[in-house]
Design an enzyme around this catalytic site. Structure first.
Site, PDB file in Angstrom:
ATOM      1  N   LYS A  11       0.487   7.195   8.636  1.00  0.00           N
ATOM      2  CA  LYS A  11       0.121   8.383   9.421  1.00  0.00           C
ATOM      3  C   LYS A  11      -0.542   7.904  10.706  1.00  0.00           C
ATOM      4  O   LYS A  11      -1.769   7.850  10.792  1.00  0.00           O
ATOM      5  CB  LYS A  11      -0.911   9.223   8.645  1.00  0.00           C
ATOM      6  CG  LYS A  11      -0.395  10.085   7.530  1.00  0.00           C
ATOM      7  CD  LYS A  11      -1.567  10.932   7.006  1.00  0.00           C
ATOM      8  CE  LYS A  11      -1.269  11.605   5.698  1.00  0.00           C
ATOM      9  NZ  LYS A  11      -2.489  12.188   5.079  1.00  0.00           N
ATOM     10  N   GLU A  48       0.847  -1.197   0.000  1.00  0.00           N
ATOM     11  CA  GLU A  48       0.000   0.000   0.000  1.00  0.00           C
ATOM     12  C   GLU A  48       0.884   1.250   0.000  1.00  0.00           C
ATOM     13  O   GLU A  48       2.039   1.219   0.447  1.00  0.00           O
ATOM     14  CB  GLU A  48      -0.916  -0.064   1.243  1.00  0.00           C
ATOM     15  CG  GLU A  48      -1.831   1.108   1.488  1.00  0.00           C
ATOM     16  CD  GLU A  48      -2.844   1.400   0.401  1.00  0.00           C
ATOM     17  OE1 GLU A  48      -2.440   1.482  -0.779  1.00  0.00           O
ATOM     18  OE2 GLU A  48      -4.020   1.618   0.734  1.00  0.00           O
ATOM     19  N   ASP A  49       0.354   2.331  -0.521  1.00  0.00           N
ATOM     20  CA  ASP A  49       1.111   3.582  -0.541  1.00  0.00           C
ATOM     21  C   ASP A  49       1.121   4.249   0.832  1.00  0.00           C
ATOM     22  O   ASP A  49       2.158   4.678   1.325  1.00  0.00           O
ATOM     23  CB  ASP A  49       0.559   4.553  -1.604  1.00  0.00           C
ATOM     24  CG  ASP A  49      -0.949   4.784  -1.501  1.00  0.00           C
ATOM     25  OD1 ASP A  49      -1.618   4.167  -0.629  1.00  0.00           O
ATOM     26  OD2 ASP A  49      -1.476   5.583  -2.302  1.00  0.00           O
ATOM     27  N   ASP A  77      -3.808   5.666   6.494  1.00  0.00           N
ATOM     28  CA  ASP A  77      -4.295   6.894   7.104  1.00  0.00           C
ATOM     29  C   ASP A  77      -5.281   6.497   8.206  1.00  0.00           C
ATOM     30  O   ASP A  77      -4.870   6.173   9.317  1.00  0.00           O
ATOM     31  CB  ASP A  77      -4.929   7.710   5.972  1.00  0.00           C
ATOM     32  CG  ASP A  77      -5.330   9.104   6.355  1.00  0.00           C
ATOM     33  OD1 ASP A  77      -4.520   9.794   6.977  1.00  0.00           O
ATOM     34  OD2 ASP A  77      -6.452   9.528   6.013  1.00  0.00           O
ATOM     35  N   PHE A 135      -1.210  16.258   4.052  1.00  0.00           N
ATOM     36  CA  PHE A 135      -1.616  15.590   2.831  1.00  0.00           C
ATOM     37  C   PHE A 135      -0.449  15.557   1.856  1.00  0.00           C
ATOM     38  O   PHE A 135       0.084  16.585   1.461  1.00  0.00           O
ATOM     39  CB  PHE A 135      -2.835  16.257   2.184  1.00  0.00           C
ATOM     40  CG  PHE A 135      -3.485  15.351   1.180  1.00  0.00           C
ATOM     41  CD1 PHE A 135      -4.367  14.365   1.597  1.00  0.00           C
ATOM     42  CD2 PHE A 135      -3.166  15.449  -0.172  1.00  0.00           C
ATOM     43  CE1 PHE A 135      -4.937  13.494   0.672  1.00  0.00           C
ATOM     44  CE2 PHE A 135      -3.729  14.577  -1.092  1.00  0.00           C
ATOM     45  CZ  PHE A 135      -4.617  13.603  -0.669  1.00  0.00           C
ATOM     46  N   ARG A 180       0.953  11.733  -9.311  1.00  0.00           N
ATOM     47  CA  ARG A 180       1.441  10.377  -9.026  1.00  0.00           C
ATOM     48  C   ARG A 180       2.838  10.143  -9.592  1.00  0.00           C
ATOM     49  O   ARG A 180       3.560   9.273  -9.136  1.00  0.00           O
ATOM     50  CB  ARG A 180       0.499   9.320  -9.632  1.00  0.00           C
ATOM     51  CG  ARG A 180      -0.881   9.265  -9.016  1.00  0.00           C
ATOM     52  CD  ARG A 180      -1.601   8.011  -9.508  1.00  0.00           C
ATOM     53  NE  ARG A 180      -3.042   8.056  -9.305  1.00  0.00           N
ATOM     54  CZ  ARG A 180      -3.675   7.695  -8.183  1.00  0.00           C
ATOM     55  NH1 ARG A 180      -2.976   7.296  -7.154  1.00  0.00           N
ATOM     56  NH2 ARG A 180      -4.989   7.741  -8.097  1.00  0.00           N
TER      57      ARG A 180
HETATM   58  P1  IMP Z   1      -7.331   4.975   4.770  1.00  0.00           P
HETATM   59  O1  IMP Z   1      -8.408   4.002   4.349  1.00  0.00           O
HETATM   60  O2  IMP Z   1      -7.920   6.181   5.452  1.00  0.00           O
HETATM   61  O3  IMP Z   1      -6.242   4.351   5.575  1.00  0.00           O
HETATM   62  O4  IMP Z   1      -6.755   5.603   3.475  1.00  0.00           O
HETATM   63  C1  IMP Z   1      -5.932   4.930   2.641  1.00  0.00           C
HETATM   64  C2  IMP Z   1      -5.951   5.567   1.276  1.00  0.00           C
HETATM   65  O5  IMP Z   1      -6.253   6.967   1.326  1.00  0.00           O
HETATM   66  C3  IMP Z   1      -4.586   5.475   0.644  1.00  0.00           C
HETATM   67  O6  IMP Z   1      -4.472   4.318  -0.125  1.00  0.00           O
HETATM   68  C4  IMP Z   1      -4.541   6.720  -0.209  1.00  0.00           C
HETATM   69  O7  IMP Z   1      -5.057   6.449  -1.478  1.00  0.00           O
HETATM   70  C5  IMP Z   1      -5.440   7.709   0.458  1.00  0.00           C
HETATM   71  N1  IMP Z   1      -4.682   8.709   1.230  1.00  0.00           N
HETATM   72  C6  IMP Z   1      -4.584   8.837   2.578  1.00  0.00           C
HETATM   73  N2  IMP Z   1      -3.793   9.846   2.933  1.00  0.00           N
HETATM   74  C7  IMP Z   1      -3.333  10.378   1.784  1.00  0.00           C
HETATM   75  C8  IMP Z   1      -2.420  11.459   1.491  1.00  0.00           C
HETATM   76  O8  IMP Z   1      -1.856  12.154   2.356  1.00  0.00           O
HETATM   77  N3  IMP Z   1      -2.194  11.688   0.172  1.00  0.00           N
HETATM   78  C9  IMP Z   1      -2.772  10.952  -0.828  1.00  0.00           C
HETATM   79  N4  IMP Z   1      -3.603   9.939  -0.600  1.00  0.00           N
HETATM   80  C10 IMP Z   1      -3.893   9.657   0.697  1.00  0.00           C
HETATM   81 MG    MG Z   2      -4.828   4.695  -2.445  1.00  0.00          MG
END
Ligand code: IMP
Ligand code: MG
Length: 178
Positions: free
Chosen positions: A130, A98-99, A102, A151, A164
């Site tokens: 994060k 995963e990138d 969050d 962000f 990207r």
């Molecule tokens: P989560 O489900 O809230 O953990 O979010 C995960 C997804 O949200 C990641 O795969 C990203 O695509 C997107 N995301 C969360 N934070 C960022 C950020 O700071 N920049 C860009 N994409 C983010």
């Molecule tokens: Mg994503």
């Protein structure tokens, strides 16, 4: 550096070092087993490509696409499968790539989904984490960098599908979204 980047948070060199460190850890931890790397599209593409090239043992790869974000900078909490796995995963040792993690919503959904499909093991590997934003508790075994609540874009990460292609991770200038 392009104008929408407030500052570089993780440089190309730092990313390269983290990729090498994680690849060595994986080689050690999965000695005698075969990893199936599952990249989450689209954000993981850069990390996935670099990580599998650095990983020196036999492995397979696949991709899934899920949506959780819409077009803003806040997680929606809902996760939809946009593209499913292309092969069965029962008995496989899965490493989800995963990138960024969050809220943790996306990964907790995916982990449960994989468990229900009888994978032998499922671990998570993320370039960025994060921790201050976590909403659901989730184990993350391999982390490139813990980052503050800002962000970020680049190296696969987008804002409205842009940025990207940047080779580093940068903080998006607030003027772009506020
Ligand atoms: P989560 O489900 O809230 O953990 O979010 C995960 C997804 O949200 C990641 O795969 C990203 O695509 C997107 N995301 C969360 N934070 C960022 C950020 O700071 N920049 C860009 N994409 C983010
Ligand atoms: Mg994503």
């Amino acid at each position: 550096m392009i104008k929408d980047v407030e500052r570089v948070l993780v440089s190309e060199e730092e990313i390269k070092e983290a990729v090498q460190r994680i690849a060595r850890e994986l080689e050690k931890d999965y000695e005698g087993r075969e990893i199936m790397f599952v990249g989450l599209l689209k954000g993981s593409i850069a990390f996935m490509a670099d990580l599998i090239k650095e990983y020196s043992k036999t492995c397979t790869i696949d991709f899934m696409a899920v949506s959780s974000y819409g077009s803003g900078t806040q997680s929606s909490g809902r996760v939809n499968i946009v593209k499913d796995l292309s092969v069965p995963i029962d008995g496989k040792d899965i490493v989800i790539v995963e990138d960024i993690i969050d809220s943790g919503n996306t990964l907790s959904f995916i982990k449960a989904y994989f468990a229900a499909k009888n994978a032998n093991s499922v671990r998570i590997c993320t370039l960025l984490n994060k921790p201050s934003r976590r909403v659901v508790d989730i184990d993350v075994e391999y982390i490139g960098f813990d980052i503050p609540d800002e962000f970020v874009i680049g190296y696969g990460l987008d804002y409205n599908e842009h940025y990207r292609n940047l080779p580093y991770v940068g903080v998006l200038d607030r003027s772009v979204y506020s």
